[in-house]
Design a protein around this motif. Structure first.
Motif, mmCIF file in Angstrom:
data_model
loop_
_atom_site.group_PDB
_atom_site.id
_atom_site.type_symbol
_atom_site.label_atom_id
_atom_site.label_comp_id
_atom_site.label_asym_id
_atom_site.label_seq_id
_atom_site.Cartn_x
_atom_site.Cartn_y
_atom_site.Cartn_z
ATOM 1 N N UNK A 139 -11.243 0.843 0.937
ATOM 2 C CA UNK A 139 -10.815 2.048 0.215
ATOM 3 C C UNK A 139 -9.458 1.829 -0.439
ATOM 4 N N UNK A 140 -8.537 1.193 0.272
ATOM 5 C CA UNK A 140 -7.201 0.959 -0.267
ATOM 6 C C UNK A 140 -7.242 -0.004 -1.446
ATOM 7 N N UNK A 141 -8.058 -1.044 -1.356
ATOM 8 C CA UNK A 141 -8.155 -2.021 -2.443
ATOM 9 C C UNK A 141 -8.814 -1.423 -3.684
ATOM 10 N N UNK A 142 -9.815 -0.596 -3.471
ATOM 11 C CA UNK A 142 -10.466 0.077 -4.600
ATOM 12 C C UNK A 142 -9.499 1.046 -5.274
ATOM 13 N N UNK A 187 0.839 -1.190 0.000
ATOM 14 C CA UNK A 187 0.000 0.000 0.000
ATOM 15 C C UNK A 187 0.877 1.244 0.000
ATOM 16 N N UNK A 188 0.321 2.352 -0.493
ATOM 17 C CA UNK A 188 1.057 3.613 -0.454
ATOM 18 C C UNK A 188 1.267 4.062 0.993
ATOM 19 N N UNK A 189 0.254 3.855 1.806
ATOM 20 C CA UNK A 189 0.311 4.201 3.228
ATOM 21 C C UNK A 189 -0.255 3.040 4.026
ATOM 22 N N UNK A 190 0.322 2.740 5.192
ATOM 23 C CA UNK A 190 -0.196 1.634 5.998
ATOM 24 C C UNK A 190 -1.641 1.867 6.437
ATOM 25 N N UNK A 191 -2.400 0.799 6.503
ATOM 26 C CA UNK A 191 -3.756 0.876 7.034
ATOM 27 C C UNK A 191 -3.700 1.084 8.541
ATOM 28 N N UNK A 192 -4.679 1.813 9.063
ATOM 29 C CA UNK A 192 -4.746 2.032 10.508
ATOM 30 C C UNK A 192 -5.882 1.253 11.160
ATOM 31 N N UNK A 193 -6.812 0.767 10.336
ATOM 32 C CA UNK A 193 -7.945 -0.006 10.846
ATOM 33 C C UNK A 193 -8.494 -0.867 9.717
ATOM 34 N N UNK A 194 -9.206 -1.918 10.091
ATOM 35 C CA UNK A 194 -9.769 -2.830 9.096
ATOM 36 C C UNK A 194 -10.702 -2.107 8.143
ATOM 37 N N UNK A 195 -11.397 -1.080 8.636
ATOM 38 C CA UNK A 195 -12.331 -0.346 7.811
ATOM 39 C C UNK A 195 -11.696 0.392 6.653
#
Length: 239
Positions: A226-229, A214-222
């Motif tokens: 958005x990241x996958x889209x 990812x460009x930026x790490x995820x902070x929560x499952x929610x």
């Protein structure tokens, strides 16, 4: 590669590779000698390597006597000059586990292992990382303590991972194919997602694995959807 980049380089190596060389200390004749073997590996969200080992294997007998082990992750494959490529040796202690989530993460990474994972003489092991030694190429060498290797954490992602992966494989196989071919440059059809963690996703096609960060790490499952889209949008924008 700067000093600050080195912990992330180690994390990337561990997540990109699905196998490693395991070194243990033999308890019986020839006692005390180091013993190296090839093992399949999955890596948990906290960077703990997960192994599936047979009780009959020499390395398992060694671990039962002395849990101190090291794993060499070799990222030099395919390079004209292998010594210019990255490799990391991870030191830690291996212990037998009975954790359904870790088992599922390993089997998603190595689906063929489901054929023997349930045998009585096989068990899962987790390595608690103590430190790592990175050789990132000539002159790029450093010991890295466990505290520096801790990856970003995303609240609830480990628990939601199996459902996300199942959904993507069942309903968005076309997106996964775009990830592999457009964003990573891999050939062939039939790519599947095997895992998602705060820093990226893991893919597999037969015996081939791939990693997309990812460009930026995820902070929560929610934040996963958005990241996958966003990755799909980026892939479709490419020629």
């Amino acid at each position: 590669m700067t000093q600050d980049d080195m912990p992330r380089t180690v994390r990337t190596l561990l997540r990109e590779l699905d196998r490693a060389s395991l070194a243990t200390i033999l308890p019986a004749e020839p006692a005390g000698w180091p013993y190296a073997s090839l093992v399949l590996v999955a890596v948990d969200h906290d960077l703990s390597p997960i192994l599936l080992l047979s009780d009959m294997a020499e390395h398992t007998k060694a671990i039962k006597a002395d849990g101190r082990v090291s794993l060499l992750f070799d990222g030099t494959g395919g390079l004209d000059q292998p010594l210019t490529g990255p490799r990391a040796t991870v030191l830690g202690r291996a212990e037998r586990i009975a954790d359904d989530r870790l088992k599922a993460r390993f089997l998603a990474r190595h689906p063929d292992a489901a054929l023997y994972a349930g045998f009585k003489d096989f068990a899962f092991y987790r390595l608690t990382v103590d430190r790592a030694h990175l050789v990132g190429g000539f002159g790029k060498i450093r010991w890295i303590e466990a505290a520096e290797l801790v990856p970003p954490q995303a609240e609830g992602l480990a628990e939601a991972e199996a459902a996300i992966v199942e959904h993507m494989n069942a309903d968005h196989a076309d997106a996964i194919q775009l990830y592999a071919t457009k964003l990573i440059g891999r050939a062939g059809d039939g790519w599947t997602m095997t895992g998602i963690d705060p820093e990226g996703i893991d893919l597999r096609r037969g015996g081939e694995v791939a990693r997309l960060a990812f460009d930026e790490p995820l902070r929560a499952a929610g934040e996963a959807r958005k990241a996958l889209v966003a990755l799909v949008g980026r892939a479709r924008a490419l020629p």
